[in-house]
Design an enzyme around this catalytic site. Structure first.
Site, PDB file in Angstrom:
ATOM      1  N   LYS A   1     -82.989  19.942 -61.891  1.00 61.67           N
ATOM      2  CA  LYS A   1     -83.202  20.478 -60.547  1.00 61.67           C
ATOM      3  C   LYS A   1     -84.620  20.054 -60.172  1.00 61.67           C
ATOM      4  O   LYS A   1     -85.589  20.795 -60.344  1.00 61.67           O
ATOM      5  CB  LYS A   1     -83.005  22.003 -60.517  1.00 61.67           C
ATOM      6  CG  LYS A   1     -82.925  22.548 -59.109  1.00 61.67           C
ATOM      7  CD  LYS A   1     -82.370  23.957 -59.091  1.00 61.67           C
ATOM      8  CE  LYS A   1     -82.594  24.623 -57.736  1.00 61.67           C
ATOM      9  NZ  LYS A   1     -81.857  24.026 -56.628  1.00 61.67           N
TER      10      LYS A   1
HETATM   11  N1  PMP Z   1     -76.151  21.722 -56.206  1.00 57.47           N
HETATM   12  C1  PMP Z   1     -77.358  21.631 -55.623  1.00 57.47           C
HETATM   13  C2  PMP Z   1     -77.829  20.319 -55.103  1.00 57.47           C
HETATM   14  C3  PMP Z   1     -78.162  22.776 -55.507  1.00 57.47           C
HETATM   15  O1  PMP Z   1     -79.363  22.707 -54.935  1.00 57.47           O
HETATM   16  C4  PMP Z   1     -77.677  24.013 -55.989  1.00 57.47           C
HETATM   17  C5  PMP Z   1     -78.511  25.245 -55.845  1.00 57.47           C
HETATM   18  N2  PMP Z   1     -79.419  25.352 -56.912  1.00 57.47           N
HETATM   19  C6  PMP Z   1     -76.416  24.045 -56.590  1.00 57.47           C
HETATM   20  C7  PMP Z   1     -75.675  22.883 -56.670  1.00 57.47           C
HETATM   21  C8  PMP Z   1     -75.868  25.336 -57.144  1.00 57.47           C
HETATM   22  O2  PMP Z   1     -76.593  25.702 -58.268  1.00 57.47           O
HETATM   23  P1  PMP Z   1     -76.772  27.222 -58.720  1.00 57.47           P
HETATM   24  O3  PMP Z   1     -75.440  27.838 -58.656  1.00 57.47           O
HETATM   25  O4  PMP Z   1     -77.277  27.119 -60.101  1.00 57.47           O
HETATM   26  O5  PMP Z   1     -77.714  27.852 -57.772  1.00 57.47           O
END
Ligand code: PMP
Length: 298
Positions: free
Chosen positions: A160
């Site tokens: 991320k």
């Molecule tokens: N894909 C992207 C590109 C994101 O930014 C997020 C949000 N963090 C997610 C998927 C979903 O991830 P999570 O459920 O861990 O928040």
């Protein structure tokens, strides 16, 4: 839509390299490596009823995202958890969004950055619903993005990392210009991948289909929702999904920490009707995050 209050002028404190600093003083130098070369990783977490949902998973992913960018965040996951909890308590919110971010500092400028200091900050604010609540219940309208999620050999796609959001912002802006709420991105092979900040699910004949996260974030909410679906006895099939297949799906929803479970009514030329499975998982997700707050408090 612009937020009424700019993010650098809010009340409270930000946890910054181990200290609490007044919100307006949480600044960095303009020659920070993280700003110039995208050597930064972050998390998005949500607190419900004063407790951060899946906090350990998020903070562990933060550490792993740093490693994927070649740096070690100088705090253990326990220390980051504690810092998040203390910051939430200082801010005094029950329901809030938690944003830790780690980045390379300004000791070196240029592509090589081995001796830069790794910084960590945690800011917490109130961020109710990611999508317009009225639109959200009917299902949001989603465009098809021109940008594609990169091959894992092109970018550290499991991290991320801030740099991976460059194409998300471009895609979301293009979608919003056309009146859509978000954009669906395909991957480098042309397979369905995800939205600009959320994972995707489709329904056909009572079964859930979701793309295999082999070049995009395997969201923590995605994994929670898969668990909730299975607990209801709903089959979940993870596989490569081609855009042409969207003709055959009846329901679609997206999920993420900020987006929670949000129904989708259309994606470009495809139409969906938020139905029983979407509604069930929306409700189950809300119940789960609230039950977590009660269980932790007990
Ligand atoms: N894909 C992207 C590109 C994101 O930014 C997020 C949000 N963090 C997610 C998927 C979903 O991830 P999570 O459920 O861990 O928040």
């Amino acid at each position: 839509m612009a937020d009424a209050q700019p993010f650098d002028r809010r009340d409270g404190v930000i946890w910054f390299d181990g200290q609490f600093v007044p919100w307006a003083d949480a600044n960095i130098h303009v020659l920070s490596h993280g700003l110039h070369y995208a050597s930064a990783v972050f998390e998005g977490e949500r607190a419900y009823g004063g407790k951060i949902f899946k906090m350990r998973e998020h903070n562990q992913r933060l550490i792993e995202s740093g490693k994927l960018l070649g740096f070690d965040i100088p705090y253990s996951v326990e220390e980051i958890d504690r810092a998040c909890v203390e910051t939430l308590a200082k801010q005094g919110f029950e329901d809030a969004y938690v944003r830790p971010i780690a980045w390379r500092g300004s000791e070196m400028m240029g592509v090589a950055a081995q001796s830069t200091k790794i910084h960590l900050a945690i800011a917490i604010w109130q961020w109710p619903s990611y999508f317009d609540p009225a639109e959200r219940l009917k299902g949001i309208r989603v465009d098809l993005a021109e940008w594609r999620r990169p091959d894992p050999r092109t970018a550290p796609s499991k991290a991320k990392a801030t740099g991976l959001y460059m194409i998300c912002t471009l895609s979301k802006h293009a979608a919003e210009r056309k009146g859509y709420a978000d954009a669906m991105m395909l991957d480098w092979r042309g397979q369905v991948a995800e939205c600009t900040g959320a994972n995707m699910f489709f329904v056909k004949d009572g079964k859930i289909h979701t793309p295999t996260p082999d070049c995009f974030l395997d969201g923590i909410t995605r994994r929670t929702v898969i668990g909730l679906a299975k607990a209801r006895g709903i089959e979940v099939i993870e596989r490569a999904i081609m855009p042409e297949e969207l003709d055959d799906f009846t329901e679609c929803f997206i999920c993420g920490t900020a987006a929670e479970v949000t129904p989708v009514s259309e994606i470009a030329q495809w139409r969906f009707k938020p139905g029983e499975i979407t509604k069930t998982l929306m409700d189950d997700y809300s119940a789960t995050v609230r039950a977590h707050a009660k269980a932790v408090a007990a």
